[in-house]
Design a protein around this motif. Structure first.
Motif, mmCIF file in Angstrom:
data_model
loop_
_atom_site.group_PDB
_atom_site.id
_atom_site.type_symbol
_atom_site.label_atom_id
_atom_site.label_comp_id
_atom_site.label_asym_id
_atom_site.label_seq_id
_atom_site.Cartn_x
_atom_site.Cartn_y
_atom_site.Cartn_z
ATOM 1 N N ARG A 164 0.815 -1.215 0.000
ATOM 2 C CA ARG A 164 0.000 0.000 0.000
ATOM 3 C C ARG A 164 0.849 1.266 0.000
ATOM 4 N NH1 ARG A 164 -3.921 -0.543 4.873
ATOM 5 N NH2 ARG A 164 -4.065 1.705 4.503
ATOM 6 N N SER A 165 2.121 1.153 0.362
ATOM 7 C CA SER A 165 3.002 2.319 0.306
ATOM 8 C C SER A 165 3.334 2.629 -1.152
ATOM 9 C CB SER A 165 4.287 2.061 1.091
ATOM 10 O OG SER A 165 5.020 0.998 0.519
ATOM 11 N N SER A 166 3.420 3.908 -1.485
ATOM 12 C CA SER A 166 3.560 4.314 -2.881
ATOM 13 C C SER A 166 4.854 3.808 -3.505
ATOM 14 C CB SER A 166 3.481 5.841 -2.978
ATOM 15 O OG SER A 166 4.504 6.442 -2.183
ATOM 16 N N GLN A 167 5.964 3.892 -2.776
ATOM 17 C CA GLN A 167 7.243 3.478 -3.354
ATOM 18 C C GLN A 167 7.284 1.976 -3.614
ATOM 19 O OE1 GLN A 167 9.623 5.464 -4.429
ATOM 20 N NE2 GLN A 167 8.373 7.215 -3.836
ATOM 21 N N CYS A 168 6.795 1.190 -2.674
ATOM 22 C CA CYS A 168 6.796 -0.268 -2.855
ATOM 23 C C CYS A 168 5.839 -0.686 -3.960
ATOM 24 C CB CYS A 168 6.434 -0.948 -1.541
ATOM 25 S SG CYS A 168 7.675 -0.754 -0.237
ATOM 26 N N LEU A 169 4.714 0.014 -4.066
ATOM 27 C CA LEU A 169 3.756 -0.316 -5.128
ATOM 28 C C LEU A 169 4.352 -0.012 -6.500
ATOM 29 C CD1 LEU A 169 0.848 -1.380 -5.420
ATOM 30 C CD2 LEU A 169 0.092 0.995 -5.574
ATOM 31 N N ASN A 170 5.057 1.128 -6.613
ATOM 32 C CA ASN A 170 5.719 1.452 -7.877
ATOM 33 C C ASN A 170 6.827 0.460 -8.199
ATOM 34 O OD1 ASN A 170 4.127 3.730 -8.358
ATOM 35 N ND2 ASN A 170 5.490 5.074 -7.199
ATOM 36 N N ALA A 171 7.547 0.007 -7.157
ATOM 37 C CA ALA A 171 8.606 -0.979 -7.368
ATOM 38 C C ALA A 171 8.033 -2.311 -7.849
ATOM 39 C CB ALA A 171 9.396 -1.185 -6.076
ATOM 40 N N ALA A 172 6.865 -2.689 -7.328
ATOM 41 C CA ALA A 172 6.230 -3.936 -7.760
ATOM 42 C C ALA A 172 5.719 -3.838 -9.195
ATOM 43 C CB ALA A 172 5.076 -4.281 -6.822
ATOM 44 N N ALA A 173 5.341 -2.635 -9.625
ATOM 45 C CA ALA A 173 4.815 -2.451 -10.981
ATOM 46 C C ALA A 173 5.916 -2.202 -12.005
ATOM 47 C CB ALA A 173 3.831 -1.278 -11.001
ATOM 48 N N LEU A 174 7.124 -1.864 -11.558
ATOM 49 C CA LEU A 174 8.206 -1.490 -12.481
ATOM 50 C C LEU A 174 8.562 -2.588 -13.481
ATOM 51 C CD1 LEU A 174 10.293 0.613 -13.328
ATOM 52 C CD2 LEU A 174 11.836 -0.300 -11.570
#
Length: 336
Positions: A164-174
Motif C-alpha cells: 500500500r506504500s507508494s514506493q513499494c507499489l511502484n517498485a512492484a509495478a516497475l
C-alpha cells in the motif's frame, strides 16, 4: 423490423411466405454481437487505455491490494507474475541479441546505417529501435529478478502494508512497465525491418495489420480489466444473483456488466472502501438514483472493528478524564 417480426408477419400472410422468411438470415443474431462488442468498450476510461494496458496502472494494483484479504494469496499473485515475466523477458533478450548480431543482410544493413549515422535510411531507425528494445529487456529482467527476491521475502501479515506504500507499489509495478516498453520497441523494430525487407506494397499492409492487432489486444484486456475492477469481480462478493445471471445470454450478460461499470464510475467509490462494504447493494442503490451509504453498508467484520475502535477510544477518554480529575484533586490537597 427484426427477422422474428418478419416470421410472425409471414405466418399470418401464408405458408409460402413463411417458408421464404424462415430461410432468411437472422438479423438479430448478426447485429447483437456487434452491438455488444462496441458497447463493451464503454468501460474504457480514455484513449490511453488503447495504448497502455490497465494492468500497468496504479489503480489496478490498488484494487489487487485491497481485494485480496489473505497476505499469502496477494504475495503469490505478485511473485507468480514475476516468474512469468522473467521467462518471457529471457526469451525476448535471446531473440533480440540473435537479431542484432545476426549475419543476415537486413541486420547487416542496419548495423552499417548505425555506424555511418545514416538518418535517412529506415534501416538506421530499425537498428536503433532494436538496440533500445534490448536495453529495456535487460533492465526489465534485472528489475524482475530483484522484485522477485525482495517481495517473496515479505511476511504474510505485512504484505498489505508494504504494497500500500507508494514506493513499494511502484517498485512492484516497475518490471511489468519496463516489459511493456520493451514489447513496444520490439514491435517497432519488427515493423521497420519490413520496410527494409519488402516493397511498400507489402510492408504497409503488414505494419497496419500488426498495429491494429496490437492495440486491439491492449484495448480488449483494458476493457476486461476495468469491468473486473468496477463490477467488484476481484473481491469475494458475487456480482449477480444466480437467478438473474442464469437467465441472461452471453451478450446480455456482457451488456449488464458494462452497465454496472457505468454506475460504479458515477458513484466514484474509493478503492479503499469498495471491498469493505456490501458493494453490490451499494451499486443497486446508485442505479436507483440513490447516494453513497458507505458507513451503513460496512461488512460485519469491519463493522465490528469500527465499534471496537470506538469502544477503546471511549474507554481511553474516560481514563484520561479520571487521571486528570485525580491530578486536580492531588494538586488541590497540596495547596491546602
Amino acid at each position: 423490423m427484426s427477422s422474428r417480426s418478419l416470421r410472425r408477419s409471414a405466418g399470418a400472410a401464408g405458408g409460402a411466405d413463411e417458408e421464404l422468411v424462415n430461410n432468411a438470415i437472422d438479423i438479430d443474431a448478426v447485429v447483437e454481437p456487434v452491438t455488444t462488442r462496441v458497447s463493451w468498450y464503454r468501460s474504457l476510461k480514455s484513449l490511453g487505455d488503447v495504448f497502455i494496458s490497465v494492468e500497468l496502472t496504479r489503480l489496478w494494483y490498488l484494487h489487487l491490494v485491497y481485494s485480496k484479504k489473505d497476505g499469502a494469496e496477494l504475495r503469490n499473485l505478485f511473485t507468480n507474475r514475476f516468474a512469468a515475466l522473467s521467462t518471457m523477458i529471457s526469451l525476448f533478450v535471446a531473440s533480440q541479441v540473435g537479431a542484432l548480431f545476426s549475419p543476415s543482410r537486413p541486420t547487416e544493413t542496419a548495423r552499417t546505417a548505425l555506424e555511418q549515422l545514416d538518418y535517412r535510411n529506415v534501416a538506421f531507425w530499425a537498428g536503433l529501435a532494436l538496440c533500445v528494445s534490448l536495453i529495456l529487456s535487460l533492465l526489465s529482467l534485472l528489475a524482475t529478478l530483484s522484485a522477485w527476491a525482495i517481495f517473496n521475502a515479505v511476511g504474510t501479515k505485512n504484505v498489505h502494508i508494504i504494497l500500500r506504500s507508494s514506493q513499494c507499489l511502484n517498485a512492484a509495478a516497475l518490471p511489468s512497465r519496463l516489459a511493456m516498453l520493451s514489447i513496444f520497441c520490439y514491435f517497432l523494430w519488427l515493423n521497420l525491418f519490413w520496410y527494409v525487407l519488402a516493397d511498400l506494397a507489402v510492408a504497409v499492409p503488414l505494419s497496419a495489420f500488426c498495429m491494429v492487432s496490437f492495440f486491439g489486444i491492449i484495448s480488449t484486456y483494458s476493457a476486461v480489466g476495468r469491468v473486473m475492477m468496477f463490477s467488484g469481480a476481484l473481491g469475494n462478493e458475487q456480482i449477480m444473483d444466480y437467478d438473474v445471471e442464469s437467465d441472461l445470454g452471453g451478450a446480455e450478460l456482457a451488456t449488464a456488466l458494462v452497465d454496472r461499470v457505468v454506475v460504479a464510475k458515477k458513484g466514484d467509490i474509493p478503492v479503499s472502501q469498495q471491498y469493505r462494504i456490501k458493494y453490490q447493494e451499494q451499486l443497486d442503490i446508485l442505479e436507483e438514483g440513490g447516494s453513497l451509504h458507505l458507513e451503513d453498508l460496512l461488512l460485519p467484520e469491519y463493522q465490528q472493528e469500527r465499534e471496537g475502535g470506538e469502544d477503546s477510544s471511549g474507554s481511553n477518554n474516560k481514563q484520561d478524564i479520571t487521571m486528570s480529575s485525580t491530578f486536580v484533586t492531588l494538586s488541590d490537597s497540596k495547596e491546602d
